[in-house]
Design a protein around this motif. Sequence first.
Motif, PDB file in Angstrom:
ATOM      1  N   LEU A   1     -75.885  -3.087 -15.321  1.00  0.00           N
ATOM      2  CA  LEU A   1     -74.439  -3.095 -15.568  1.00  0.00           C
ATOM      3  C   LEU A   1     -74.066  -4.097 -16.659  1.00  0.00           C
ATOM      4  O   LEU A   1     -73.100  -3.891 -17.401  1.00  0.00           O
ATOM      5  CB  LEU A   1     -73.691  -3.403 -14.280  1.00  0.00           C
ATOM      6  CG  LEU A   1     -73.856  -2.366 -13.158  1.00  0.00           C
ATOM      7  CD1 LEU A   1     -73.164  -2.839 -11.884  1.00  0.00           C
ATOM      8  CD2 LEU A   1     -73.307  -1.006 -13.584  1.00  0.00           C
ATOM      9  N   SER A   2     -74.846  -5.179 -16.772  1.00  0.00           N
ATOM     10  CA  SER A   2     -74.567  -6.179 -17.815  1.00  0.00           C
ATOM     11  C   SER A   2     -74.759  -5.606 -19.212  1.00  0.00           C
ATOM     12  O   SER A   2     -74.133  -6.073 -20.171  1.00  0.00           O
ATOM     13  CB  SER A   2     -75.477  -7.401 -17.634  1.00  0.00           C
ATOM     14  OG  SER A   2     -75.180  -8.075 -16.442  1.00  0.00           O
ATOM     15  N   GLU A   3     -75.594  -4.596 -19.329  1.00  0.00           N
ATOM     16  CA  GLU A   3     -75.762  -3.944 -20.630  1.00  0.00           C
ATOM     17  C   GLU A   3     -74.459  -3.272 -21.068  1.00  0.00           C
ATOM     18  O   GLU A   3     -74.182  -3.156 -22.267  1.00  0.00           O
ATOM     19  CB  GLU A   3     -76.900  -2.933 -20.555  1.00  0.00           C
ATOM     20  CG  GLU A   3     -78.263  -3.577 -20.328  1.00  0.00           C
ATOM     21  CD  GLU A   3     -79.368  -2.562 -20.109  1.00  0.00           C
ATOM     22  OE1 GLU A   3     -79.119  -1.353 -20.360  1.00  0.00           O
ATOM     23  OE2 GLU A   3     -80.484  -2.959 -19.696  1.00  0.00           O
ATOM     24  N   PHE A   4     -73.669  -2.848 -20.102  1.00  0.00           N
ATOM     25  CA  PHE A   4     -72.386  -2.227 -20.426  1.00  0.00           C
ATOM     26  C   PHE A   4     -71.330  -3.290 -20.763  1.00  0.00           C
ATOM     27  O   PHE A   4     -70.554  -3.114 -21.701  1.00  0.00           O
ATOM     28  CB  PHE A   4     -71.920  -1.347 -19.262  1.00  0.00           C
ATOM     29  CG  PHE A   4     -72.728  -0.079 -19.133  1.00  0.00           C
ATOM     30  CD1 PHE A   4     -72.352   1.077 -19.801  1.00  0.00           C
ATOM     31  CD2 PHE A   4     -73.886  -0.054 -18.376  1.00  0.00           C
ATOM     32  CE1 PHE A   4     -73.109   2.236 -19.712  1.00  0.00           C
ATOM     33  CE2 PHE A   4     -74.652   1.092 -18.268  1.00  0.00           C
ATOM     34  CZ  PHE A   4     -74.261   2.243 -18.951  1.00  0.00           C
ATOM     35  N   THR A   5     -71.289  -4.389 -20.001  1.00  0.00           N
ATOM     36  CA  THR A   5     -70.309  -5.426 -20.327  1.00  0.00           C
ATOM     37  C   THR A   5     -70.596  -6.038 -21.693  1.00  0.00           C
ATOM     38  O   THR A   5     -69.673  -6.441 -22.402  1.00  0.00           O
ATOM     39  CB  THR A   5     -70.284  -6.528 -19.250  1.00  0.00           C
ATOM     40  OG1 THR A   5     -71.584  -7.082 -19.092  1.00  0.00           O
ATOM     41  CG2 THR A   5     -69.793  -5.961 -17.922  1.00  0.00           C
TER      42      THR A   5
END
Length: 293
Positions: A172-176
């Motif tokens: 999910l951090s790849e999206f943020t």
Amino acid sequence: MLEIRNLTRRYGDLTAVDDVSFSVEPGRFTGFVGGNGAGKTTTMRMIMGLLQPNAGEVLWDGKPITTRVRAQFGYMPEERGLYPKQPILTQLVYLGELHGMSRSEAREAAGALMDRFGLGERTKDKLETLSLGNQQRVQIAAAVIAQPIGLVLDEPFNGLDPDAVDEMFALLSEFTKRQVPVLFSSHQLDLVERLCDDIVILAKGKVVADGPVDSLRRAGETHHRIRTESDLGWLRDHAGVQVLDLDGAEASVVFADVAAEQAVLAEAMQRGPVRAFGPTIRPLSDIYREITR
């Protein structure tokens, strides 16, 4: 940016969501917390257009959100929305196509996600044959397969062990990092505290607190921890000190002001070595209890 303005949802005489407003900033994790029946899931369903509000609106980049924009969101429902008796790959490809991907694009993306989760050898298996934790991984894969512009996730870490939580958070951090706003609900306050940039706390359908995690921690009274090599019983009679907990040479207190704090420090040092003296970082669970009780 995702903005929720004055959302209200009633079921007969019951107001499940009552004038709820908050925003989910680009590139930030926003935790959505509250007890059972607080209105979290109802709010998320209104954000995604699955329920119509009685009042209020959802905005995307300052404009009322449209069906076309919502179609570009990744959504994970509270109860798994996949088909237990269907093969995993078939479902993921189908969902990718619903989001506008070609079949080959969806198949490639699904395969890459399953490989990443260690499920590459099980893509032809029925979903129900997986453990609950692996079913949760597949559900998250379904939410992110089409590279969404926003993510709304209802209890995404439920049933995951600590290693799996770290694995999902990395994904999910790849999206943020690409400035995608991420809203997720959870009952695990320690997890929300560790992962989130911002928090929205809901109680009885109303927002009772929201903002950056650090700001919420600083709100209200500050607790100080004192540890010395001698008994701290004298603190009970010291002006400007509220003793919260005292056990011999260790205490938790609240000072009325800076003058009281410095006076206690000076006296403690006169009485002997001081091993610890300073404000404590209050856990989110304490703040949550104070705000919602």
